[in-house]
Each structure stands twice: as structure tokens, then as C-alpha cells.
Design an enzyme around this catalytic site. Structure first.
Site, short mmCIF file in Angstrom:
data_model
loop_
_atom_site.label_atom_id
_atom_site.label_comp_id
_atom_site.label_asym_id
_atom_site.label_seq_id
_atom_site.Cartn_x
_atom_site.Cartn_y
_atom_site.Cartn_z
N GLU A 428 5.48 -2.12 -0.55
CA GLU A 428 4.06 -2.17 -0.84
C GLU A 428 3.44 -3.45 -0.28
O GLU A 428 3.91 -4.54 -0.56
CB GLU A 428 3.88 -2.13 -2.38
CG GLU A 428 2.51 -2.46 -2.88
CD GLU A 428 2.51 -2.67 -4.39
OE1 GLU A 428 3.59 -2.62 -5.02
OE2 GLU A 428 1.42 -2.89 -4.94
N ASP A 501 5.69 -3.79 -6.47
CA ASP A 501 5.52 -4.86 -7.45
C ASP A 501 5.80 -4.35 -8.86
O ASP A 501 5.59 -3.18 -9.15
CB ASP A 501 4.08 -5.38 -7.42
CG ASP A 501 3.81 -6.19 -6.16
OD1 ASP A 501 4.79 -6.62 -5.52
OD2 ASP A 501 2.63 -6.38 -5.82
N ASP A 503 4.10 -4.43 -11.42
CA ASP A 503 2.86 -4.42 -12.21
C ASP A 503 2.27 -3.00 -12.21
O ASP A 503 2.88 -2.07 -11.70
CB ASP A 503 1.87 -5.45 -11.65
CG ASP A 503 1.48 -5.13 -10.21
OD1 ASP A 503 1.87 -4.05 -9.71
OD2 ASP A 503 0.80 -5.96 -9.59
N ASP A 505 -0.31 -1.64 -10.63
CA ASP A 505 -0.56 -1.07 -9.31
C ASP A 505 0.73 -0.61 -8.65
O ASP A 505 0.80 0.45 -8.05
CB ASP A 505 -1.22 -2.12 -8.39
CG ASP A 505 -2.73 -2.04 -8.49
OD1 ASP A 505 -3.23 -1.17 -9.25
OD2 ASP A 505 -3.40 -2.84 -7.81
#
Ligand code: 0RA
Length: 638
Positions: A428, A501, A503, A505
Site C-alpha cells: 500500500e 498499514d 490502521d 485504511d
């Protein structure tokens, strides 16, 4: 006289022994193996007998309890296994049912109309494969009991108490034989729950209570609406276009019911059951329902002028988008293709099912013009999209034939040409992609950075997906093609690793990628090629030592170990981009030290649900799911 009776007694005893031995010698023939699936089958076999009582109208409650030692009790309030003396063998009917193969439903001639058991070997096979087993029967005001070890009676059939007035039923407790089912197998709660839920859906009015004493969990299933409730349940997170269409009828002793509802989704959820068994490979009931839906919708759309003379007929595919449907038949003599492949073969079922569906659906369309219009509109949109997709795909295929040697510019390929040794990291963001390119071992690790959010594949259609640049790059990097042209043989990397990641997103992008792979490259998941990388959450530096924590618990433990008063430098990684190439290699990419989660499709139907929920057009359930699962996203495994 007594001579001949003895002779027949001996002969049948020998037969019983032979039968039990055969089951123990070749469990594969009777319950399909000795693995976890076969172990679950033992429970299903007993529950199927209870379901038979329910189908005969003699039982409305079934209880299944897994005890801490993994013995299982299945009880029902049916008629109770008969206990009278069997004239041919001179032994109790109960003993005959429990120790003779195929003695279940057929016993006593009258028997029942339908039998749920797929293999139909009955409860005696379960008995033979159990270290011990105990059966209790309430019948005629008394409680009877018999015990067995590996199928052999250890006690006579004894009266052990009085049954409360009017109460009848059967209760079987068995402990699977660990000499046969080896390897410390454990029943899986979720798998059993799913099966019991399905059984309750297709056996309207029966209550199935399931308790797992190992983990203190329990569930009760009762569906007033039968398969209508099933459709409602499947569509719980989708936007329905009309009320559920339902019909049930009996033709020549075969009971046929179906329920269907179109939604705004693009996927199809259709399940077929024969004698309460989920026939995952379909068969004549499914074919009958599908062809009737397509034909009826075409007839209606022509008559109502919604399909013009110049329009071609809807294809089967056109009428499947957004369709949720259940067909459930009960047949006195079901024919299945084979023991493992669950597919119904009785030819007459196709005609009967088509008849029931055509009649009910055309009546519904006539009587509900606005629902009819919504359904036909959905088919029209789907037909148009399909033709657009075909054109787009032809274009992509032609283009990719020209470009077959050109890999996407963003791909940093590896030098290894043997796919079984090569890995592809899908990363990503451009900056993390940069670190990964520098940190990798370029001999066998390729990097494909993806910019931003790729398309939401549940809401988008194939034509849009194929024209998305990120997806095009991914498809050509993998080398497999897509959809019907998909070929696993051309896969260029046997490990495909999604690295995002830690998180929200990142978890969204990961879900998008999983959706894409699930929908368009299913075999790649099935063959175990897809993985999720596990980057650390924290870097903990103390003096000149560095530790990485992959979970909150890791962090606690490391901080404890270092102790108080120390000068600790704690860094929380918000993204992969915060790691330098060397750190990324050490923590997430080095095969010696990294952890990868392999993505599995344990249950495609369940995965379908999760994806629709996360990706579908209904917003509230998605938010709820992400919130309630936020702490578990690290282990997201579809
Ligand atoms: C043989 C005959 C009848 C019922 C059963 C077996 C029977 C088996 C099992 C196994 C678990 N629960 C069960 N319940 C019933 C017919 C009995 C009659 O006609 O009275």
C-alpha cells in the site's frame, strides 16, 4: 423349531458382528473418512435421525450437547426407538437399530417417508465408531437403556425408570473412538452451528438447541418461517427489492418448497437442500428452479413489453445478479451423485421444481406489478453490464495478448523465474513501496506498489474493475488472467503477500484486495497462495537493543522484561512508510523472522456474507462490523 430359531439368531448375530467390523475397518465407506469432517458427520448422522422424526411430525425439539470430554448427547422428543422384541432375531428392536447397518428408518416396514441421512448408515455406524455409547429411550411410560463399547452391547436393554406421562423420545450419548479418529481432533463449534442453523431453516417448526460445554456457548434455532426466514437472514445486510416470493407443494410424494428475493447487490446467493442436506453441488432441484426463474421472467418481460422485440432473451446469468433463493425438497428415495460430492440426481425433481417455481413466480409477477418491474429492471441492467463487460474483457484480452511480455511499469520484479520460489508483495502506498523495493531480497521478492484505494469490487462490475489501472497492473503481474479465463498454471508467484498499514485504511484496502481475489481468482485462495504480512505495531529501543512488538500483549511483555526506570524509546508505527528499508526487511519480509497469515476460504458462504456486509451498499451494518471487529483486524482471515 427352536433349532431353526437358534440358527437364524446365530446367522443374524454373525451378520451384526461383520457389519460393525466392516464399519470400523473402513470408516471411509461409511462416514467419509477419519478426519474432522467425518467426526462432525457422526453428530449429523444422529441428528438426521431426529430430524426424520420431525419430518414425520413426531418431534419438535432436538438438543445437541458437546460435553467437556468431547462425548456428545443428541436427544429428541420423537417416538423413541422401538424396544419390543424383534421376532426374527429374538432381541430388542433397540439393540437391532443400534447394532445393525441400515436398520434405521426402514425398520418395521412402515418406517418414514423421507430420510435425512446422506449415507443412510444410521446410528449403528456411529455406535461402531464410538469408544462407548449409551442410548436411552422413553416409550410407553418407561425409560429403557443400553450401553455399548465399539458397537458391542455391554448390557441388556434394561428398564431404568419411569417416563413422565405422555413423554417419548430418544437420547444417544457417544464418545468417538480416538483409535479411529486420530490426532486429537476437536469438534468445531462454528461448523456445527452453521449446519444446525441450516437444518432448522429447512425443517420449519423444529427447535434445535445446541450447547458446547467445552466453551460454555449455546445457541437455539427456531424459524417460524422456515426457508422464508432463511432468505430474510441471508439478505439481512442487503437492500431487498420486493417481498419474499414463496411456495410449497407436494407432488407424487415429493415435497418441494422455494423462497426467493432480489436485492440491489450484484452477487448471487442460492442454496439447494435435499432432505435437509445442503447439496453444495446442486442438482436437479437447483436446475429446475433456475430454468423456471429465467423462463418465467422472460415470458413476463415480453408480455409486459419490458423486453422489446429487438432485445435478446435474458440469459440465466442475467437473472441471477442480486438473487437470493433457497430450494428445499424432501424425497422418499433421494439419489446422490456420489458420497462426497453432494449433488441430487433424481430426474423427476427437475420437472416438479420447475412447475412449482413457474406457477408461483408468474402469479406473483401478475399480482405485484411494481415488484415485477423492479426485478425485470434489475435483469435489464445486468444484461447491459454483461455485454459491456464482454466488450471490455475482449479488449483487455486483446490488449494483454499484445502486452503479454510487458509487465506493469510499477512492478519491481525479482530475478527468480521459478514461480514456486518467487514471492510478490502487494504494498500500500508509493512510499512504503519504495522502502520495500530497497529492503527486499531481489532474488525472489517482487514488489507491486498500489496507489490509494483500489476499486470497491462488490459495488463495481467486472467492466469497471478491468479498466481500473491498479487492478490491470495486478492482473498482468500475476499472469493468470481473470474470471473465466483464469488459469492458475500461469501464476508467476506462488506466494502473494498483501502488506498494508496496521490502521483502518490499511484494513480497508486489505479487505478490498481480499474481495477481488475472492470474487475473481478463487482458486488462488483455495490453493493457499494468498497471505497477509504482519508488520509490527511498535519499535521499542533500549540502550543499543531494539525490540519489535506485533501486538499490544507483545508490547506489555517487552516493557515488563526491560523493567522500570529504564530509558526506553517507544515508537508506534502508524504506517509502513515509517520504517526504513532495513527495518521493513527485518520485521516483515525476512522469511527467517517474519510471520505470514495464510488466507483460507473456510466457508465461501460465510465469506460472501462478510464481504457483502463490508462492501455492500447498506452502510450501518458495515460500520457496526468494523467497530466490533476493530481489535481483531490483525487476524483478518476470510
Ligand atoms: C426406528 C423406528 C422408528 C423410530 C426410530 C428408529 C428412531 C431412531 C432414532 C435415532 C435418534 N432418534 C430416533 N428416533 C427414532 C419408528 C418408531 C415408531 O413408529 O413408533
Amino acid at each position: 423349531m427352536s433349532q431353526s430359531q437358534n440358527a437364524s439368531y446365530d446367522a443374524s448375530t454373525i451378520q451384526v458382528l461383520k457389519g460393525l467390523e466392516a464399519v470400523r475397518r473402513r470408516p471411509g465407506m461409511y462416514v467419509g473418512g477419519t478426519d474432522i469432517k467425518a467426526l462432525h458427520h457422526l453428530i449429523y448422522e444422529v441428528v438426521d435421525n431426529a430430524i426424520d422424526e420431525a419430518l414425520a411430525g413426531a418431534c419438535d425439539r432436538i438438543e445437541i450437547v458437546i460435553h467437556p470430554d468431547q462425548s456428545v448427547t443428541v436427544s429428541d422428543n420423537g417416538r423413541g426407538i422401538p424396544v419390543d422384541i424383534h421376532p426374527e432375531t429374538g432381541s430388542s428392536a433397540l439393540e437391532v437399530v443400534m447394532t445393525t447397518l441400515h436398520a434405521g428408518g426402514k425398520f418395521g416396514g412402515g418406517g418414514y417417508k423421507v430420510s435425512g441421512g446422506l449415507h443412510g448408515v444410521g446410528v449403528s455406524a456411529v455406535n461402531a465408531l464410538s469408544e462407548w455409547c449409551e442410548v436411552k429411550v422413553k416409550r410407553g411410560g418407561k425409560v429403557y437403556r443400553q450401553r455399548y463399547a465399539r458397537g458391542y452391547p455391554q448390557t441388556p436393554v434394561e428398564v431404568v425408570g419411569k417416563a413422565p406421562k405422555g413423554e417419548t423420545g430418544t437420547s444417544v450419548t457417544f464418545k468417538f473412538d480416538a483409535e479411529i479418529f486420530k490426532g486429537g481432533l476437536k469438534y468445531k463449534y462454528e461448523t456445527l452451528v452453521q449446519r444446525f442453523r441450516e437444518m432448522a431453516f429447512v425443517t420449519r417448526g423444529v427447535t434445535i438447541y445446541f450447547r458446547d460445554e467445552r466453551s460454555d456457548r449455546e445457541m437455539t434455532f427456531y424459524f417460524e418461517g422456515g426457508i422464508r426466514s432463511f432468505v430474510h437472514y441471508l439478505n439481512r445486510n442487503r437492500q431487498a427489492l420486493h417481498p419474499i416470493v414463496y411456495a410449497g407443494r407436494e407432488i407424487n410424494n415429493i415435497s418441494i418448497e422455494f423462497a426467493l428475493q432480489y436485492t440491489a447487490a450484484f452477487t448471487e446467493s442460492v442454496y439447494a437442500f435435499a432432505n435437509t442436506i445442503n447439496t453444495i453441488d446442486g442438482g436437479t432441484h437447483l436446475t429446475g428452479m433456475r430454468s423456471a426463474i429465467t423462463r418465467t421472467l422472460n415470458d413476463y418481460a415480453r408480455k409486459a413489453g419490458l423486453l422489446k422485440d429487438s432485445d435478446p432473451n435474458f440469459t440465466g446469468d442475467d437473472t441471477r445478479e442480486g438473487l437470493t433463493a433457497i430450494v428445499s425438497i424432501k424425497h422418499p428415495d433421494p439419489q446422490f451423485e456420489s458420497q462426497t460430492k453432494v449433488k441430487l440426481m433424481n430426474p423427476e425433481v427437475q420437472t416438479y421444481t420447475a412447475q412449482v417455481v413457474s406457477e408461483a413466480l408468474s402469479t406473483f409477477l401478475e399480482e405485484n406489478p411494481s415488484a415485477a418491474k423492479a426485478i425485470v429492471q434489475k435483469c435489464l441492467t445486468s444484461a447491459r453490464a454483461r455485454s459491456a463487460a464482454r466488450k471490455a474483457r475482449d479488449l483487455v484480452i486483446r490488449k494483454s495478448a499484445l502486452e503479454s511480455l510487458t509487465l506493469p511499469g510499477k512492478l519491481a520484479d525479482c530475478s527468480e523465474r521459478d514461480p514456486s520460489k518467487a514471492e510478490l508483495y502487494i504494498v500500500e502506498g508509493e512510499s512504503a513501496g519504495g522502502s520495500a523495493k530497497q529492503g527486499r531480497d531481489r532474488h525472489f521478492q517482487a514488489i507491486l506498489p498500489l496507489r490509494g484505494k483500489i476499486l470497491n469490487t462488490e459495488r463495481a462490475r467486472l467492466d469497471k474493475i478491468l479498466s481500473n489501472n491498479e487492478i490491470k497492473a495486478l492482473i498482468s503481474a500475476l499472469g493468470t488472467g481473470i474470471g473465466e479465463e483464469f488459469s492458475l498454471e500461469n501464476l508467476r508467484y506462488h506466494r502473494i503477500i498483501i502488506m498494508t498499514d496496521a490502521d483502518v485504511d490499511g484494513s480497508h484496502i486489505r479487505t478490498l484486495l481480499l474481495t477481488f481475489f475472492f470474487r475473481y481468482m478463487t482458486p488462488l485462495i483455495e490453493q493457499g497462495h494468498l497471505y497477509i504480512a504482519q508488520p509490527p505495531l511498535y519499535r521499542i529501543a533500549y540502550k543499543n537493543k531494539v525490540h519489535y512488538a506485533y501486538t499490544e500483549a507483545d508490547r506489555e511483555r517487552i516493557l515488563q522484561e526491560i523493567g522500570n526506570g529504564a530509558k526506553i524509546h517507544l515508537q508506534r508505527y502508524k504506517g509502513l512508510g515509517e520504517m526504513n528499508p532495513q527495518q521493513l526487511w527485518e520485521t516483515t519480509m525476512d522469511p527467517q523472522t517474519r510471520t505470514l497469515l495464510q488466507v483460507t476460504i473456510d466457508d465461501a458462504a460465510e465469506a460472501d456474507q462478510v464481504f457483502s456486509m463490508l462492501m455492500g451498499s447498506e452502510v450501518p451494518p458495515r460500520r457496526r462490523f468494523i467497530q466490533t471487529h476493530a481489535s481483531e483486524v490483525r487476524n483478518l482471515d476470510i
